[in-house]
Design a protein around this motif. Structure first.
Motif, PDB file in Angstrom:
ATOM      1  N   ILE A  34      45.949  51.610  48.619  1.00 21.53           N
ATOM      2  CA  ILE A  34      45.465  51.911  47.267  1.00 21.53           C
ATOM      3  C   ILE A  34      46.204  53.128  46.714  1.00 21.53           C
ATOM      4  O   ILE A  34      46.689  53.119  45.581  1.00 21.53           O
ATOM      5  CB  ILE A  34      43.939  52.130  47.267  1.00 21.53           C
ATOM      6  CG1 ILE A  34      43.213  50.814  47.548  1.00 21.53           C
ATOM      7  CG2 ILE A  34      43.474  52.747  45.948  1.00 21.53           C
ATOM      8  CD1 ILE A  34      41.723  50.967  47.831  1.00 21.53           C
ATOM      9  N   ILE A  40      43.240  53.264  41.827  1.00 20.25           N
ATOM     10  CA  ILE A  40      42.595  52.187  41.097  1.00 20.25           C
ATOM     11  C   ILE A  40      42.429  52.565  39.640  1.00 20.25           C
ATOM     12  O   ILE A  40      41.982  53.669  39.329  1.00 20.25           O
ATOM     13  CB  ILE A  40      41.210  51.878  41.715  1.00 20.25           C
ATOM     14  CG1 ILE A  40      41.388  51.375  43.148  1.00 20.25           C
ATOM     15  CG2 ILE A  40      40.436  50.874  40.876  1.00 20.25           C
ATOM     16  CD1 ILE A  40      40.092  51.223  43.919  1.00 20.25           C
ATOM     17  N   LEU A  46      37.611  45.263  38.612  1.00 20.51           N
ATOM     18  CA  LEU A  46      37.842  45.330  40.039  1.00 20.51           C
ATOM     19  C   LEU A  46      36.698  44.619  40.743  1.00 20.51           C
ATOM     20  O   LEU A  46      35.639  44.387  40.147  1.00 20.51           O
ATOM     21  CB  LEU A  46      37.968  46.770  40.536  1.00 20.51           C
ATOM     22  CG  LEU A  46      36.690  47.586  40.617  1.00 20.51           C
ATOM     23  CD1 LEU A  46      36.513  48.117  42.021  1.00 20.51           C
ATOM     24  CD2 LEU A  46      36.773  48.736  39.635  1.00 20.51           C
ATOM     25  N   PHE A  98      41.963  45.012  42.739  1.00 18.56           N
ATOM     26  CA  PHE A  98      41.989  46.017  41.674  1.00 18.56           C
ATOM     27  C   PHE A  98      43.320  45.997  40.955  1.00 18.56           C
ATOM     28  O   PHE A  98      44.316  45.476  41.456  1.00 18.56           O
ATOM     29  CB  PHE A  98      41.743  47.411  42.266  1.00 18.56           C
ATOM     30  CG  PHE A  98      42.848  47.886  43.185  1.00 18.56           C
ATOM     31  CD1 PHE A  98      43.870  48.694  42.698  1.00 18.56           C
ATOM     32  CD2 PHE A  98      42.866  47.529  44.510  1.00 18.56           C
ATOM     33  CE1 PHE A  98      44.893  49.139  43.528  1.00 18.56           C
ATOM     34  CE2 PHE A  98      43.869  47.960  45.359  1.00 18.56           C
ATOM     35  CZ  PHE A  98      44.890  48.773  44.864  1.00 18.56           C
TER      36      PHE A  98
END
Length: 103
Positions: A34, A40, A46, A98
């Protein structure tokens, strides 16, 4: 110890991102993946998901990674993974779908 695969979506297909053994290594690997994508983008949709009958592995991941989620959304969207993907990953798998932040 279970082996966990991580995948990402590239050009219309899911691709293996890497592998990790055990919950701690899997959680760290997912968090690093991530972070490498800029984090994100919480202004976009998401979804978090789990396979099997229990979301306990996902709840453990959420708690261990709360710095990612805290204060970003009033509630995290969670669902069970459908049978098509669930059959391939087996019970106890977790998914974080995401959009990455633009960097």
């Amino acid at each position: 110890n279970r082996r966990h695969d991580a995948a990402h979506h590239a050009h219309g297909a899911l691709c293996v991102l890497g592998k990790a053994r055990g919950a701690r290594q899997s959680n760290n690997f997912l968090n690093e993946a991530i972070a490498k994508r800029g984090g994100i983008d919480f202004t976009m949709p998401l979804m978090l998901g789990y396979s099997g009958q229990s979301d306990s592995a996902l709840q453990e991941y959420i708690a261990a990674s709360r710095e990612i989620w805290e204060g970003k959304l009033p509630q995290l969207p969670i669902t069970s993974i459908g049978s098509t993907i669930g059959t391939h990953v087996g019970p106890g798998a977790i998914v974080v779908a995401f959009f990455a932040k633009e960097t």
